[in-house]
Scaffold this active site. Structure first.
Site, PDB file in Angstrom:
ATOM      1  N   ASP A  32      -7.313  -1.802   3.545  1.00  0.00           N
ATOM      2  CA  ASP A  32      -6.322  -2.839   3.209  1.00  0.00           C
ATOM      3  C   ASP A  32      -6.662  -4.198   3.820  1.00  0.00           C
ATOM      4  OD1 ASP A  32      -4.637  -1.020   1.815  1.00  0.00           O
ATOM      5  OD2 ASP A  32      -3.872  -0.295   3.732  1.00  0.00           O
ATOM      6  N   ASP A  49       0.859  -1.175   0.000  1.00  0.00           N
ATOM      7  CA  ASP A  49       0.000   0.000   0.000  1.00  0.00           C
ATOM      8  C   ASP A  49       0.902   1.234   0.000  1.00  0.00           C
ATOM      9  OD1 ASP A  49      -2.335   1.663   0.420  1.00  0.00           O
ATOM     10  OD2 ASP A  49      -1.691   1.799   2.507  1.00  0.00           O
ATOM     11  N   ASP A  60      -2.006  -0.661   6.043  1.00  0.00           N
ATOM     12  CA  ASP A  60      -2.236  -0.113   7.379  1.00  0.00           C
ATOM     13  C   ASP A  60      -3.672   0.320   7.619  1.00  0.00           C
ATOM     14  OD1 ASP A  60      -2.144   2.168   5.659  1.00  0.00           O
ATOM     15  OD2 ASP A  60      -1.805   3.420   7.431  1.00  0.00           O
TER      16      ASP A  60
END
Length: 623
Positions: free
Chosen positions: A506, A307, A502
């Protein structure tokens, strides 16, 4: 230790029986020596048969059968001494395995033992000791020197010095200024300070860590189950060699010697000890792996999906440029903006305040403050009328023209500052790459990860600007949570996939990946729950460190298995050819088992290259 008490008792019985028999044999009482050896062996055999029965009910077949066969055959053929040695060997090996695993889990037990039970709370001008569950968000707590921070909160008085080593492995205390967030589980290494609780005990960082540790301790690795399946093949080989020795020589004692040499097999000792040691070592460096299964999977990762915001980047806007106008000094522009932004909870405002504090700028308290949510703030400072916010908002507060707006790179945020009706300057803010990101990716390449991809919901031009020069194999921008899941699924065709994130968005991808890694220090609870690995410290370089530990722990486990089985098979062949008696075979196998466990425990001493030994930068530690 309560769980190991039966094993300790069996070991004591076996040792007493063997010792008494040797004393009686030396005194010329062979008949009584034989009885003593049987007395020391029978309880162990009974316990072993009970364990085999329970395993069969679970549809598991293990190498305990070999131990039972060797002891039974030795007793039936009058080899009572060999049976006693096997009993001591089996009970001793079980005890040693339990001791080794206990040694390997010491770091995790330390985490659990540090859970505070009470907190000291301010109430009506006095202090009271309350149960931890009674602490609510907003309560003001006193954290005395040496206290463990009981809940997540903000430092409310003075400066705090916290020892975060139980969570992160860092050796030096971290300094937190007033307003910074302190994580539960750290120890106060300085003077007493006040803490305003942000979360209750159940929702705090340390409580979540404890839950994850408990999950890790209950786990059993797929690699261990693979070892159980291998045991069937080893059992067949053992029985075949024993039967062949008996068939071709007509001597049943040789068959007993073969069975004794194979008891117990290093296969069932080395894997769990090495992997649990790897779990402990990773936890020491702030990488909490939820079980031995994920640890083993980390060692086989081929693709990494990252990410962007909050993972590859810091996730908090930072000032990268100050454009001062009208004769103002850059620090004056920052000081006025930060002083006024003290009244705002907007993330950009808080980042500006933190930047001014980092530079040591004095921040007076503003008066006559008015805030337009999402637009900006106005107020009076040092007798001046100040406006801070977006270009349009500040322009509306000026007496004349605002001047040309400042050009900023894609993804950057520009904050305008006006003083007494004229434009004083701009603060340019962006979300930079995390410190150590480039080095971490290079290390992962060296560890065998072939593909590294970025998965983000941000715009493509922003993602490419931020990651320029990192050498990624692909950038997937504008992804929804479902899109990230589809990306993980597609990449699994190339081998096991690790996903790092995080945020709540996600969490689905973390759950879909072979190994999901959550940035647990500041990440959402949903991502930590969905992930297999949680980074307890806000540093992305720990990912490479965790992978390195996983690979080396798995290599140690396989090395121990290969060496142990090889030596056992060599011993069985020697016994089948008549070179080893049952007693000699038992002693040799005991030495093999001890060597295998000691080798597996080497995983406790894994020292990854560039292991962190310096304190975190303050802006990371306060996360």
């Amino acid at each position: 230790m309560g769980a190991t008490r039966p094993g300790t008792l069996l070991l004591a019985v076996a040792l007493a029986g063997l010792g008494a028999g040797l004393v009686l044999q030396g005194g010329g009482r062979a008949d009584l020596a034989h009885a003593a050896w049987l007395a020391g062996s029978l309880p162990v055999l009974a316990a072993l048969l009970a364990e085999i029965g329970r395993s069969l009910l679970r549809r598991e077949v293990g190498l305990d059968i070999v131990a039972a066969l060797s002891m039974s055959a030795a007793m039936l053929l009058g080899e009572a001494l060999a049976a006693a040695i096997v009993a001591l060997m089996y009970s001793g090996g079980t005890f040693l395995e339990a001791f080794a695993e206990g040694r390997a889990r010491r770091e995790m037990r330390d985490l659990l033992s540090r859970v505070p039970r009470t907190a000291t709370r301010h109430i009506d001008g006095r202090l009271e000791e309350v149960a931890l569950d009674a602490v609510a968000p907003g309560d003001r707590l006193l954290i005395r020197q040496g206290d463990v921070v009981p809940v997540d909160g903000q430092v409310a008085s003075g400066t705090a010095f916290l020892d975060t080593s139980p969570l992160t492995g860092e050796s030096l205390p971290v300094r937190l200024d007033r307003g910074a967030e302190a994580l539960s589980g750290a120890t106060n290494a300085g003077d007493a300070f006040d803490l305003v609780a942000l979360r209750g005990a159940r929702d705090s960082t340390y409580a979540g860590i404890v839950r994850l540790v408990e999950e890790a301790q209950r786990s059993k690795a797929p690699m261990s189950r693979l070892a159980d399946r291998w045991s069937l093949g080893f059992l067949a080989v053992t029985v075949a060699i024993a039967f062949a020795a008996w068939w071709f020589t007509g001597d049943p004692v040789r068959a007993v010697a073969v069975l004794v040499v194979a008891t117990p097999c290093p296969l069932i000792l080395a894997v769990p000890v090495a992997l649990v040691a790897g779990l402990s070592r990773a936890a020491h460096f702030g990488v909490l792996v939820k079980g031995a299964g994920p640890l083993e999977a980390m060692a086989r990762i081929r693709t990494l999906v990252l990410d962007k915001t909050g993972t590859l980047t810091d996730g908090r806007p930072q000032i990268v440029r100050i454009d001062a106008r009208g004769g103002m000094a850059p620090d004056d522009v920052l000081r006025l903006a930060a002083a006024l932004d003290q009244v705002s909870k907007h993330p950009v405002a808080q980042a500006i305040v933190q930047a001014a504090r980092d530079r040591g700028l004095p921040l007076p308290v503003p008066r006559d403050v008015a805030e337009v949510p999402g637009e900006g703030v106005t107020g009076t400072l040092d007798g001046c009328r100040v406006a801070v916010g977006g270009q349009g908002f500040v322009a509306g507060q000026l007496d004349g023209a605002a001047g040309d707006p400042l050009d900023a790179a894609p993804g950057a945020v520009t904050v305008a500052v006006g003083v007494d009706g004229r434009m004083a300057g701009h603060l340019v803010m962006s979300d930079p790459l995390r410190k150590g990101a480039a080095g971490m990716l290079a290390r992962l390449r060296g560890q065998g990860i072939a593909r590294i991809l970025l998965a983000t919901g941000d715009r493509d031009d922003v993602a490419r600007r931020v990651t320029q020069g990192l050498g990624l194999d692909g950038i997937r921008a504008g992804l929804t949570p479902d899109g990230k899941v589809l990306l993980v699924g597609a990449e699994r065709r190339n081998g096991p996939v690790m996903m790092v994130g995080d945020g709540v968005n996600d969490a689905p991808a973390l759950a879909a990946a072979d190994v999901g890694v959550a940035m647990g220090a500041r990440g959402a609870a949903a991502s930590a729950e969905a992930a297999d690995v949680v980074l307890l410290v806000d540093r992305i370089d720990r990912i490479a460190l965790g992978v390195d530990i996983a690979r080396r722990a798995r290599a140690i486990a396989l090395q121990s298995v290969a060496a142990g089985i090889g030596l056992s098979v060599a011993g069985m062949i020697a016994a089948a050819l008549g070179y080893l008696t049952p007693v000699q075979g038992a002693l040799i196998q005991e030495a093999i088992d001890v060597a295998v466990i000691l080798n597996a425990l080497r995983a406790l001493r894994i020292a990854p290259p560039e292991a962190p030994s310096t304190p975190f930068p303050q802006h990371e530690a306060t996360a």
